[in-house]
Design an enzyme around this catalytic site. Structure first.
Site, PDB file in Angstrom:
ATOM      1  N   HIS A   1       9.594   2.679  -7.249  1.00 47.69           N
ATOM      2  CA  HIS A   1       8.775   1.805  -6.405  1.00 47.69           C
ATOM      3  C   HIS A   1       9.244   1.792  -4.948  1.00 47.69           C
ATOM      4  CE1 HIS A   1       6.708  -2.213  -5.560  1.00 47.69           C
ATOM      5  NE2 HIS A   1       5.761  -1.475  -6.112  1.00 47.69           N
TER       6      HIS A   1
ATOM      7  N   LYS B   1       9.686   2.628  -1.092  1.00 43.74           N
ATOM      8  CA  LYS B   1       8.810   3.176  -0.057  1.00 43.74           C
ATOM      9  C   LYS B   1       9.634   3.367   1.224  1.00 43.74           C
ATOM     10  CE  LYS B   1       6.171   1.053  -3.139  1.00 43.74           C
ATOM     11  NZ  LYS B   1       4.972   0.294  -2.985  1.00 43.74           N
TER      12      LYS B   1
ATOM     13  N   ASP C   1      13.298  13.243  10.801  1.00 40.89           N
ATOM     14  CA  ASP C   1      14.497  13.471  11.613  1.00 40.89           C
ATOM     15  C   ASP C   1      15.366  12.216  11.586  1.00 40.89           C
ATOM     16  OD1 ASP C   1      13.602  16.036  12.065  1.00 40.89           O
ATOM     17  OD2 ASP C   1      12.766  15.598  14.037  1.00 40.89           O
TER      18      ASP C   1
END
Length: 513
Positions: free
Chosen positions: A173, A175, A180
């Protein structure tokens, strides 16, 4: 039949928890939250490197720009990648960037690593996997796609439980989107809703190489214990790695715990050494200033006014750092402090509810009204989930009223025509302050799933800078402006009617959504 299969996980055993070391609050140092660095690495940065985003469109445009300008790495961890035109545009941006790297002199430098959940990413004929296979086929040396499969979905349970319902057992889950040395932390997935009309939260940490390195290593660690997508749409584990659902569960979870904790602990030690080196350099510089003038400090970075703490929660692997830090923050919040807590799915753990009801701070809890719940209008059993959330909300509100806490603990419902609500996190205002000094932002929803089932990550951002505090305050105000205060009359509205079967089933299945 399939809805009753949701009860099957109640019979499965869990891996014994490996709890994090206890922490003690101390007011020493630059700020009162430095105790968090006993558990995780502390990254001191300038507040000028932090930008708070406010809309799905801004988030989507930033993703595209960052992909196109990346030179060394693109690392994206999400629940899934959608299959629409907007998602295809993201894939096209990746292809364009990879193509440009092939045309540069020497060997191509850029590396693309994508981590998704296996069950959600495999749902349907056209899915996250089919979206990404062309990249794997064309750039096999530069692209890695890892699909995390929960070790708790195995054996007969895995054979019997149908698609979509298998996602209730446990998910990847997290995110995190990094390019870079720029990192985006959010609760948003890579899907068109999250790019258009699904409200979430997003923060960009710019030019932050140490933070980018940490999350790259974290995604790599989870990727190493995940299934690797192949060019022919098959999956396989890395050589020598225990299989998540065919191998020994305890061995697999211990291996995963070791890999992730190595990342956390090595980064923590690295940052401690960096802090010590910086401290000694500044001490020597300040002592030499009278003799050498201001040039002595010319090469030093400015003192940080903002601190980033990555908080990881992976209960299947016995890692409970986010839970420990969140509970400590709620426990230690002083009288007259204000905590604004938001979740798209109001289903708090019993521990969090007890702390909210039993401590001294004021709480303003923002949650989704039924119409902006992500499951509103869904087919089948899932269509009853908004009603289940209403039932859970009403039970909590009744408890608040029984304890005569309505002034101190206030519920507010987000409502916005044509939108859904997915924002999560909290803002902490110290007593007497009009601006927050700390926010939590990332993937956890403060519910049972976030604490016990899924892999989660968020960051605690602590800042002394007034301009950044103002940014965070405006973010909070903008979300809460679209809400109404919950009262007894709220539950008398026709759209708050909860059927008897939903009331009966909710206590049994509330830990799975």
């Amino acid at each position: 039949r399939s809805s009753w299969l949701l009860l099957a996980p109640l019979l499965t055993s869990t891996v014994p928890a490996i709890t994090a070391p206890p922490c003690s609050l101390c007011p020493e140092g630059t700020h009162r939250f430095q105790w968090i660095r006993n558990l995780v690495p502390e990254f001191g940065i300038s507040s000028s490197h932090v930008k708070v985003l406010s809309s799905p469109a801004e988030f989507y445009e930033l993703l595209k720009v960052q992909i196109k300008t990346a030179k060394q790495r693109v690392v994206m961890a999400s629940l899934y990648l959608g299959t629409g035109l907007l998602e295809q545009e993201l894939v096209d941006c990746l292809e364009e960037t990879l193509e440009k790297s092939l045309q540069t002199e020497g060997s191509p430098n850029i590396r693309v690593s994508i981590l998704l959940d296996y069950t959600r990413g495999s749902r349907g004929r056209k899915n996250s996997r089919t979206m990404l296979i062309p990249l794997l086929q064309r750039f096999p040396e530069q692209v890695r796609v890892s699909l995390f499969h929960t070790p708790n979905l195995r054996g007969l349970l895995r054979l019997l439980i149908p698609e979509r319902f298998n996602e209730t057992i446990g998910l990847q889950h997290i995110k995190v989107y990094l390019f870079d040395d720029n990192v985006i932390l959010s609760g948003a997935n890579l899907s068109d809703l999250y790019f258009t009309n699904r409200q979430d939260r997003y923060v960009l940490l710019q030019d932050s190489p140490e933070i980018a390195d940490f999350f790259t290593e974290l995604v790599d660690a989870i990727g190493d214990v995940s299934l690797q997508l192949q060019r022919d749409d098959t999956v396989q584990m890395m050589e020598g790695m225990e299989h998540p659902y065919q191998g020994d569960k305890v061995v697999y979870c211990e291996t995963a715990n070791r890999r992730v904790m190595e990342v956390i602990n090595s980064a923590r030690i690295r940052q401690e050494l960096l802090h010590a080196k910086t401290f000694h350099s500044s001490q020597q510089s300040s002592s030499s200033l009278p003799q050498q003038g201001s040039h002595a400090s010319g090469g030093l970075k400015p003192e940080p006014d903002t601190w980033i703490y990555p908080l990881i929660q992976m209960k299947p692997f016995g890692i409970q750092i986010d839970e420990l830090v969140t509970e400590t923050l709620l426990t230690e919040a002083e009288r007259d402090a204000r905590i604004y807590l938001t979740t798209g799915y109001f289903n708090l753990t019993q521990a969090y509810m007890d702390l909210i009801l039993g401590t001294r701070a004021e709480y303003r809890i923002l949650l989704a009204s039924p119409e902006v719940n992500g499951f509103f209008g869904a087919k089948g059993v899932a269509g009853a989930i908004p009603a289940a959330y209403v039932y859970i909300e009403r039970q909590f509100y009744s408890e608040v009223c029984c304890l005569h806490q309505q002034e101190r603990v206030q519920l507010q419902e987000y409502s916005r025509a044509g939108w859904t609500f997915h924002a999560k996190g909290l803002w902490l205002y110290l007593a007497g302050s009009d601006l927050p000094c700390l926010t939590l932002i990332g993937s956890p929803n403060f519910g049972y799933r976030s604490v016990h089932r899924d892999l989660e990550a968020q960051v605690a951002i602590v800042t002394e800078n007034k301009a950044l505090q103002q940014q965070l305050h405006q973010e909070q105000e903008q979300l809460y402006l679209c809400s109404g205060v919950v009262s007894s009359s709220t539950f008398e509205q026709p759209n708050r009617y909860v059927k008897l079967w939903v009331k009966m089933v909710t206590p049994l299945i509330k830990n799975f959504f």
